[in-house]
Design a protein around this motif. Structure first.
Motif, PDB file in Angstrom:
ATOM      1  N   LYS A   1      81.069  41.602  44.342  1.00  0.00           N
ATOM      2  CA  LYS A   1      81.897  41.529  43.131  1.00  0.00           C
ATOM      3  C   LYS A   1      81.153  42.088  41.919  1.00  0.00           C
ATOM      4  CE  LYS A   1      80.610  36.706  42.102  1.00  0.00           C
ATOM      5  NZ  LYS A   1      79.927  36.973  40.834  1.00  0.00           N
ATOM      6  N   ASP A   2      79.824  42.167  42.007  1.00  0.00           N
ATOM      7  CA  ASP A   2      79.022  42.654  40.886  1.00  0.00           C
ATOM      8  C   ASP A   2      78.590  44.107  41.041  1.00  0.00           C
ATOM      9  OD1 ASP A   2      79.062  40.139  39.581  1.00  0.00           O
ATOM     10  OD2 ASP A   2      77.491  39.436  40.929  1.00  0.00           O
ATOM     11  N   GLY A   3      78.679  44.654  42.258  1.00  0.00           N
ATOM     12  CA  GLY A   3      78.219  46.020  42.466  1.00  0.00           C
ATOM     13  C   GLY A   3      77.971  46.326  43.931  1.00  0.00           C
ATOM     14  N   LEU A   4      76.751  46.751  44.243  1.00  0.00           N
ATOM     15  CA  LEU A   4      76.406  47.173  45.591  1.00  0.00           C
ATOM     16  C   LEU A   4      75.026  46.650  45.961  1.00  0.00           C
ATOM     17  CD1 LEU A   4      77.490  49.090  47.918  1.00  0.00           C
ATOM     18  CD2 LEU A   4      75.988  50.840  46.941  1.00  0.00           C
ATOM     19  N   ASP A   5      74.898  46.082  47.175  1.00  0.00           N
ATOM     20  CA  ASP A   5      73.608  45.642  47.700  1.00  0.00           C
ATOM     21  C   ASP A   5      73.253  46.497  48.911  1.00  0.00           C
ATOM     22  OD1 ASP A   5      73.474  43.700  45.801  1.00  0.00           O
ATOM     23  OD2 ASP A   5      73.912  42.020  47.143  1.00  0.00           O
ATOM     24  N   ILE A   6      72.028  47.018  48.925  1.00  0.00           N
ATOM     25  CA  ILE A   6      71.545  47.845  50.032  1.00  0.00           C
ATOM     26  C   ILE A   6      70.279  47.193  50.570  1.00  0.00           C
ATOM     27  CG2 ILE A   6      70.828  50.155  50.734  1.00  0.00           C
ATOM     28  CD1 ILE A   6      72.165  51.157  48.083  1.00  0.00           C
ATOM     29  N   VAL A   7      70.310  46.781  51.839  1.00  0.00           N
ATOM     30  CA  VAL A   7      69.181  46.095  52.463  1.00  0.00           C
ATOM     31  C   VAL A   7      68.430  47.099  53.329  1.00  0.00           C
ATOM     32  CG1 VAL A   7      68.463  44.159  53.899  1.00  0.00           C
ATOM     33  CG2 VAL A   7      70.512  43.953  52.473  1.00  0.00           C
ATOM     34  N   VAL A   8      67.109  47.247  53.105  1.00  0.00           N
ATOM     35  CA  VAL A   8      66.321  48.274  53.790  1.00  0.00           C
ATOM     36  C   VAL A   8      65.147  47.652  54.541  1.00  0.00           C
ATOM     37  CG1 VAL A   8      66.969  50.090  52.161  1.00  0.00           C
ATOM     38  CG2 VAL A   8      64.948  48.707  51.714  1.00  0.00           C
ATOM     39  N   GLY A   9      64.659  48.384  55.530  1.00  0.00           N
ATOM     40  CA  GLY A   9      63.620  47.859  56.403  1.00  0.00           C
ATOM     41  C   GLY A   9      62.206  48.028  55.900  1.00  0.00           C
ATOM     42  N   SER A  10      61.999  48.852  54.876  1.00  0.00           N
ATOM     43  CA  SER A  10      60.638  49.039  54.368  1.00  0.00           C
ATOM     44  C   SER A  10      60.657  49.157  52.853  1.00  0.00           C
ATOM     45  CB  SER A  10      59.983  50.287  54.980  1.00  0.00           C
ATOM     46  OG  SER A  10      60.516  51.470  54.413  1.00  0.00           O
ATOM     47  N   ASN A  11      59.614  48.642  52.210  1.00  0.00           N
ATOM     48  CA  ASN A  11      59.524  48.725  50.757  1.00  0.00           C
ATOM     49  C   ASN A  11      59.284  50.157  50.290  1.00  0.00           C
ATOM     50  OD1 ASN A  11      59.984  46.047  49.970  1.00  0.00           O
ATOM     51  ND2 ASN A  11      57.906  45.465  50.552  1.00  0.00           N
ATOM     52  N   HIS A  12      58.651  50.960  51.147  1.00  0.00           N
ATOM     53  CA  HIS A  12      58.454  52.377  50.803  1.00  0.00           C
ATOM     54  C   HIS A  12      59.803  53.061  50.649  1.00  0.00           C
ATOM     55  CE1 HIS A  12      57.628  56.682  52.036  1.00  0.00           C
ATOM     56  NE2 HIS A  12      56.938  56.530  50.925  1.00  0.00           N
ATOM     57  N   MET A  13      60.689  52.809  51.595  1.00  0.00           N
ATOM     58  CA  MET A  13      62.035  53.381  51.496  1.00  0.00           C
ATOM     59  C   MET A  13      62.774  52.818  50.292  1.00  0.00           C
ATOM     60  SD  MET A  13      65.194  53.220  54.201  1.00  0.00           S
ATOM     61  CE  MET A  13      66.698  54.141  53.868  1.00  0.00           C
ATOM     62  N   GLY A  14      62.607  51.512  50.058  1.00  0.00           N
ATOM     63  CA  GLY A  14      63.280  50.889  48.924  1.00  0.00           C
ATOM     64  C   GLY A  14      62.889  51.523  47.606  1.00  0.00           C
ATOM     65  N   GLN A  15      61.597  51.813  47.431  1.00  0.00           N
ATOM     66  CA  GLN A  15      61.129  52.414  46.186  1.00  0.00           C
ATOM     67  C   GLN A  15      61.712  53.809  45.994  1.00  0.00           C
ATOM     68  OE1 GLN A  15      58.879  50.996  43.676  1.00  0.00           O
ATOM     69  NE2 GLN A  15      59.961  52.685  42.696  1.00  0.00           N
ATOM     70  N   ILE A  16      61.702  54.611  47.071  1.00  0.00           N
ATOM     71  CA  ILE A  16      62.248  55.973  46.971  1.00  0.00           C
ATOM     72  C   ILE A  16      63.746  55.929  46.692  1.00  0.00           C
ATOM     73  CG2 ILE A  16      62.632  58.130  48.216  1.00  0.00           C
ATOM     74  CD1 ILE A  16      60.087  57.576  49.783  1.00  0.00           C
ATOM     75  N   LEU A  17      64.451  55.074  47.431  1.00  0.00           N
ATOM     76  CA  LEU A  17      65.903  54.999  47.287  1.00  0.00           C
ATOM     77  C   LEU A  17      66.300  54.540  45.890  1.00  0.00           C
ATOM     78  CD1 LEU A  17      68.700  55.203  48.515  1.00  0.00           C
ATOM     79  CD2 LEU A  17      68.407  52.903  49.457  1.00  0.00           C
ATOM     80  N   ALA A  18      65.641  53.500  45.388  1.00  0.00           N
ATOM     81  CA  ALA A  18      65.961  53.000  44.058  1.00  0.00           C
ATOM     82  C   ALA A  18      65.716  54.066  42.995  1.00  0.00           C
ATOM     83  CB  ALA A  18      65.138  51.745  43.765  1.00  0.00           C
ATOM     84  N   SER A  19      64.639  54.822  43.151  1.00  0.00           N
ATOM     85  CA  SER A  19      64.318  55.883  42.181  1.00  0.00           C
ATOM     86  C   SER A  19      65.358  56.997  42.235  1.00  0.00           C
ATOM     87  CB  SER A  19      62.923  56.449  42.462  1.00  0.00           C
ATOM     88  OG  SER A  19      61.932  55.459  42.302  1.00  0.00           O
ATOM     89  N   GLN A  20      65.808  57.359  43.446  1.00  0.00           N
ATOM     90  CA  GLN A  20      66.800  58.428  43.577  1.00  0.00           C
ATOM     91  C   GLN A  20      68.150  58.017  42.997  1.00  0.00           C
ATOM     92  OE1 GLN A  20      67.120  60.018  47.541  1.00  0.00           O
ATOM     93  NE2 GLN A  20      65.056  60.869  47.535  1.00  0.00           N
ATOM     94  N   ILE A  21      68.570  56.788  43.250  1.00  0.00           N
ATOM     95  CA  ILE A  21      69.850  56.327  42.707  1.00  0.00           C
ATOM     96  C   ILE A  21      69.795  56.258  41.186  1.00  0.00           C
ATOM     97  CG2 ILE A  21      71.438  54.374  42.597  1.00  0.00           C
ATOM     98  CD1 ILE A  21      70.770  53.771  45.494  1.00  0.00           C
ATOM     99  N   THR A  22      68.676  55.755  40.642  1.00  0.00           N
ATOM    100  CA  THR A  22      68.526  55.692  39.189  1.00  0.00           C
ATOM    101  C   THR A  22      68.539  57.089  38.584  1.00  0.00           C
ATOM    102  OG1 THR A  22      67.196  53.677  39.445  1.00  0.00           O
ATOM    103  CG2 THR A  22      67.109  54.788  37.315  1.00  0.00           C
ATOM    104  N   GLY A  23      67.863  58.030  39.252  1.00  0.00           N
ATOM    105  CA  GLY A  23      67.848  59.398  38.749  1.00  0.00           C
ATOM    106  C   GLY A  23      69.224  60.042  38.760  1.00  0.00           C
ATOM    107  N   ALA A  24      70.036  59.706  39.764  1.00  0.00           N
ATOM    108  CA  ALA A  24      71.361  60.316  39.885  1.00  0.00           C
ATOM    109  C   ALA A  24      72.392  59.666  38.966  1.00  0.00           C
ATOM    110  CB  ALA A  24      71.843  60.230  41.334  1.00  0.00           C
ATOM    111  N   LEU A  25      72.292  58.341  38.763  1.00  0.00           N
ATOM    112  CA  LEU A  25      73.321  57.621  38.020  1.00  0.00           C
ATOM    113  C   LEU A  25      72.866  57.161  36.643  1.00  0.00           C
ATOM    114  CD1 LEU A  25      74.776  55.377  40.892  1.00  0.00           C
ATOM    115  CD2 LEU A  25      75.557  57.622  40.125  1.00  0.00           C
ATOM    116  N   GLY A  26      71.559  57.253  36.365  1.00  0.00           N
ATOM    117  CA  GLY A  26      71.050  56.779  35.091  1.00  0.00           C
ATOM    118  C   GLY A  26      70.753  55.289  35.139  1.00  0.00           C
ATOM    119  N   GLY A  27      70.392  54.736  33.995  1.00  0.00           N
ATOM    120  CA  GLY A  27      70.118  53.310  33.919  1.00  0.00           C
ATOM    121  C   GLY A  27      68.648  52.974  33.999  1.00  0.00           C
TER     122      GLY A  27
END
Length: 346
Positions: A185-211
């Motif tokens: 109800k608040d947005g989107l949750d993405i659960v990942v298997g490694s923190n390395h992937m989490g860091q890259i993914l979070a950075s890419q989404i922020t770069g694409a959408l801002g914030g």
């Protein structure tokens, strides 16, 4: 009469020692293992070699050829070996193999046949084991300021997630997996298997959408003397997203980016770039992604006549200096629901 002294001691043919035919006949020129075992994951078809799992990059037919050939061992003097396999599935986890083998040994053509068995052993791989056990190391939470992320933003984040998972696994990071992508109800949750992937993914989404991106680690235990953390990556999208059309001080602006309470925008009336504070924005009108195509009926001086995309009635708008429409062409418009006015956006 001259006595011939150089003869093959086995067959009597002229030769300095054993002739090539006899050498070939006495040499075990190939051997065949009676059994070949391969461990594979029944869920994702990855294979285990030693203690290492790897994704399968070939189909089953090519894999059968590879496994069967691994059972054959040739004498180092064999040249141009040729093998033809015949496969027969004797059970769900057994494949009988017959190999017809040819080659050259000391210049002599040799041929033979042997049989082996491929044994398929099922075992859940490291990645599928973690996924089925609910293992994860990071959660990316996509949220927005004073609103819920739009469908467009959620779809973009999901596409970035899918593309990154594929690229990391192709690069050999097997544990870079996504176990869940869930709209809340608040947005989107993405659960990942490694923190390395989490860091890259979070950075890419922020770069694409801002914030803004913030991280919140939580210690969950230790392994091999190293502390294990689960990290929540919180992405807080700006109040206005890229492509939003807003009204500020009586002027329509298209948002290009928004950070730290400021909005960089394109003035849809004079075609200039502006920076305004968020508190200077009166209201949201729409988004260029939802714009409609309108036919240009006529153009006279600074008056542009278009046809309403819904009613096909004629509507006059003021021509814009940055937009160069042609009669019979089209322009993109957004309808201001409060005033009923059309806003030209492209």
């Amino acid at each position: 009469m001259e006595i011939l002294r150089s003869v093959c001691p086995r067959c009597g043919k002229p030769s300095a020692g054993l002739c090539n035919e006899c050498r070939a006949a006495e040499t075990e020129w190939f051997t065949c293992d009676p059994r070949v075992e391969t461990i594979y994951c029944p869920v994702c078809d990855s294979r285990k070699q030693g203690k290492t799992w790897s994704d399968t990059t070939v189909d089953r037919a090519a894999l059968l050829q590879e496994l069967a050939y691994s059972a054959l061992h040739f004498h180092p003097d064999v040249r141009r070996p040729e093998v033809q396999f015949t496969f027969r599935e004797t059970s769900p986890n057994r494949t009988a193999v017959t190999a017809e083998v040819r080659g050259l040994l000391y210049g002599v053509e040799v041929s033979g046949e042997c049989s082996t068995k491929i044994v398929w052993i099922k075992e859940q791989c490291d990645r599928c084991n973690r996924i089925s056990g609910g293992y994860y190391e990071g959660i990316i939470q996509v949220r927005a300021t004073d609103r819920r992320p739009s469908v467009r933003e959620i779809d973009r984040a999901a596409r970035i997630t899918e593309e990154l998972e594929t690229s990391l696994q192709e690069a050999g990071e097997r544990l870079a997996f996504v176990s869940k992508v869930e709209a809340t109800k608040d947005g989107l949750d993405i659960v990942v298997g490694s923190n390395h992937m989490g860091q890259i993914l979070a950075s890419q989404i922020t770069g694409a959408l801002g914030g803004r991106l913030s991280t919140h680690p939580k210690l969950v235990g230790e392994k091999d003397g190293k502390k294990l953390y689960r990290i929540t990556f919180l992405i807080r999208l700006p109040r206005y997203q890229r492509g939003d059309v807003v009204l500020s001080r009586g002027r329509y602006l298209e948002v290009r980016s928004a950070t730290q309470g400021q909005v960089q925008a394109f003035d849809l009336q004079d075609g200039t770039n502006r920076i305004v504070r968020e508190d200077e924005i009166e209201r949201l009108v729409g988004n260029v992604g939802d714009a409609e195509s309108a036919l240009v009926a006529y153009l006279y001086d600074d008056v542009l006549g278009i046809l309403d995309p819904r009613t096909q009635g004629a509507v006059e708008c003021r021509a814009l200096p940055w937009l160069h429409p042609e009669e019979g062409g089209t322009v993109m418009v957004i309808r201001d629901s409060e005033t009923g006015q059309f806003v030209l956006v492209g």
